[in-house]
Scaffold this active site. Structure first.
Site, mmCIF file in Angstrom:
data_model
loop_
_atom_site.group_PDB
_atom_site.id
_atom_site.type_symbol
_atom_site.label_atom_id
_atom_site.label_comp_id
_atom_site.label_asym_id
_atom_site.label_seq_id
_atom_site.Cartn_x
_atom_site.Cartn_y
_atom_site.Cartn_z
ATOM 1 N N GLU A 394 0.835 -1.195 0.000
ATOM 2 C CA GLU A 394 0.000 0.000 0.000
ATOM 3 C C GLU A 394 0.874 1.251 0.000
ATOM 4 O O GLU A 394 1.785 1.365 0.834
ATOM 5 C CB GLU A 394 -0.902 0.044 1.232
ATOM 6 C CG GLU A 394 -2.003 -0.995 1.250
ATOM 7 C CD GLU A 394 -2.891 -0.860 2.463
ATOM 8 O OE1 GLU A 394 -4.047 -1.304 2.387
ATOM 9 O OE2 GLU A 394 -2.451 -0.310 3.497
ATOM 10 N N CYS A 395 0.597 2.173 -0.886
ATOM 11 C CA CYS A 395 1.229 3.482 -0.943
ATOM 12 C C CYS A 395 2.762 3.356 -0.927
ATOM 13 O O CYS A 395 3.354 2.977 -1.924
ATOM 14 C CB CYS A 395 0.726 4.373 0.191
ATOM 15 S SG CYS A 395 0.906 6.144 -0.160
ATOM 16 N N GLY A 396 3.435 3.622 0.185
ATOM 17 C CA GLY A 396 4.876 3.445 0.221
ATOM 18 C C GLY A 396 5.286 2.021 -0.086
ATOM 19 O O GLY A 396 6.316 1.774 -0.734
ATOM 20 N N SER A 497 -1.158 -0.751 -4.482
ATOM 21 C CA SER A 497 -2.164 0.291 -4.627
ATOM 22 C C SER A 497 -1.746 1.512 -3.823
ATOM 23 O O SER A 497 -1.055 1.401 -2.803
ATOM 24 C CB SER A 497 -3.524 -0.224 -4.116
ATOM 25 O OG SER A 497 -4.458 0.814 -3.998
#
Length: 529
Positions: A394-396, A497
């Site tokens: 997720e993200c990072g 994502s």
């Protein structure tokens, strides 16, 4: 609308007149003062903020929850979301955990919630705002007023907040106010003006002015692009005793605690016990595991039968990957897995015995050089992906799964599991609540599956379209239900994502994804660096 659970522990919501009103400084000083009095305080942050919650956890030596009335629903976003009257079931679960019910945590003397943005700011029509959450939980608000540059006008500002009646108040009630507190206060003359201006409101509305916090002596909290500098960097430099004295000197804390029905002081208590079941051979004896045990809630009692039959999920956790809701590990354990923490910065490979890997958000761009230098970890991840081991970021964590990242004029290789390149920009790429509809085949099931969370990132993929062989994960909607487009990337068993999923808004997603952990256990790949 008040749940019975919320009446068992005295609580307070710190709500502000806007961003930069002084909510975080007030909250941190108040936590220091309460801990100095020996009180067992559990803290929480309203809305999707990992950094403030990490400060709370560090100062209370307890996990700090994120409570959000909008993100905890597993449903499509609605334009009339603010009119839903019932407290969501997921929110009640999070509140119970934060109050020590059904966990190994001790029952706290008090629950302190720090609000987000302005008191009435939230999603569409204010859905999920701090004021609505306070009304749902039945907790009073301490209104923080930024008095910088204000004299008598502070009364107009305060009266607007105290009398405001939003549309959703007809469904879940208006928030109650425990008192007012002014921040960014100047000299003695400024103090006199503010007291005189706010006195009529105190008498008419029975909302006392409980504090006037001066600019002098206030701690300075440095920030970077995603918020404050992280707690692990900033907390060692905070003088907790000085913060407590500053708050006690300028705030009527005894009066506030008496209004809340909380004890004035207690003998000092010991820190919370270690999180059971959150160790692995690769991390159990490291500072990494100790930090995780402080940050995360334990799972509920009685949910660990048949230990050998439970799959092991490896979770990245170090300075580069530290943006994770405190409730997520407990939720994952309740859904049937055990956890093993590992460090992509320092370990040569994920822990042995894992049947899947999860990479939370964080600051991989700030640690890109060290992540790139750990070639054994990157090679181990490529072998595992080739074996079909489920991997999600997720993200990072999504950035780390990509081929490379460009930051501050330099480009660094990442794990290379997804054929994407990330470019860190100077402006935000996305910010806001998100409702997400899983696309066909993700995560390994058909039929509608909704999850909720938020986006906040500066990174963008250099590719306008997904490379051949890749599929998107989500159809994203904003808090009003407006379609934003498709998002995420999946290639084989690897998926990433930008979306941060909220634990109680994504249980069905996690249950479906965890069902894919049916692969052979990860075998040892070498000793730690």
């Amino acid at each position: 609308m008040t749940d019975a659970v919320s009446r068992r522990v005295p609580g307070l919501v710190i709500g502000g007149s806007g961003s930069n009103s002084g909510k975080t400084v007030t909250t941190l000083a108040l936590l220091c003062a309460l801990r100095a009095r020996g009180l067992n305080v559990h803290a929480a942050k309203t809305g999707p903020d990992f950094i403030d919650a990490a400060f709370h956890a560090a100062l209370t030596e307890r996990p700090a929850a994120n409570l959000d009335a909008w993100m905890c629903r597993e449903a499509p976003a609605r334009p009339d979301e603010d009119s839903l009257p019932r407290m969501p079931r997921g929110l009640a679960r999070l509140l119970a955990r934060a109050q020590g019910r059904g966990t190994f945590a001790a029952r706290p003397d008090m629950l302190l919630l720090e609000g987000a943005m302005g008191l009435y700011d939230g999603g569409g029509r204010g859905a999920g705002c701090t004021a609505q959450l306070a009304a749902m939980l039945g907790l009073p608000v301490l209104l923080i007023l930024n008095a910088h540059g204000l004299g008598q006008s502070a009364a107009a500002l305060a009266e607007g907040f105290l009398r405001h009646c939003p549309a959703w108040a007809g469904f879940c009630g208006r928030p109650a106010f425990a008192g007012m507190l002014c921040t960014h206060v100047g000299g003695e003359r400024h103090v006199e003006i503010l007291r005189e201006a706010l006195a009529p409101l105190e008498q008419e509305l029975n909302v006392p002015l409980l504090g006037l916090l001066p600019r002098a002596g206030a701690p300075r909290l440095d920030a970077r692009h995603l918020g404050l500098v992280e707690a692990r960097e900033a907390v060692p430099g905070l003088d907790r005793q000085a913060l407590a004295r500053w708050l006690e000197r300028h705030c009527r804390l005894d009066q506030l605690l008496t209004l809340l029905g909380a004890p004035l002081s207690r003998p000092r208590v010991k820190p919370a016990a270690a999180l059971p079941g959150a160790e692995s051979e690769s991390s159990a004896s490291t500072p990494l595991a100790a930090a995780a045990q402080t940050r995360f809630f334990p799972a509920r009692r009685g949910l660990r039968p048949g230990r050998a039959a439970r799959p092991l999920l490896g979770m990245a956790w170090d300075a580069a990957f530290s943006f994770c809701y405190a409730d997520l590990p407990a939720t994952l354990q309740e859904l049937g897995v055990d956890l093993a923490f590992f460090s992509p910065l320092k370990d040569k490979a994920p822990p042995r015995g894992c049947r899947g890997l999860y990479f939370p958000g964080g600051y991989p761009e700030l640690h890109a050089q060290d992540l790139a230098a750990n070639a054994p970890m990157r090679e181990a991840l490529r072998r595992l992906a080739a074996q079909g081991v489920p991997i999600y970021g997720e993200c990072g964590g999504y950035i780390y799964l990509m081929h490379s990242v460009s930051h501050a004029g330099q480009t660094y290789p990442m794990s290379g599991l997804l054929p994407l390149h990330c470019v860190m920009g100077q402006t935000r790429a996305a910010l806001g609540y998100r409702a997400a509809l899983a696309l066909h085949g993700w995560p390994g099931r058909d039929g509608p599956l909704w999850a909720r969370g938020h986006e906040f990132h500066y990174g963008r993929t250099a590719e306008q379209d997904l490379p051949p062989g890749c599929c998107p994960l989500w159809e994203l909607y904003d808090s009003r239900g407006l379609l934003l487009g498709r998002e995420g990337c999946r290639l084989g068993s690897v998926a990433g994502s930008w979306l941060h999923l909220y634990p109680e808004g994504s249980r069905r997603f996690w249950r479906a994804w965890l069902a894919s952990l049916r692969f052979p256990e990860i075998q040892p790949q070498g000793r730690h660096v």
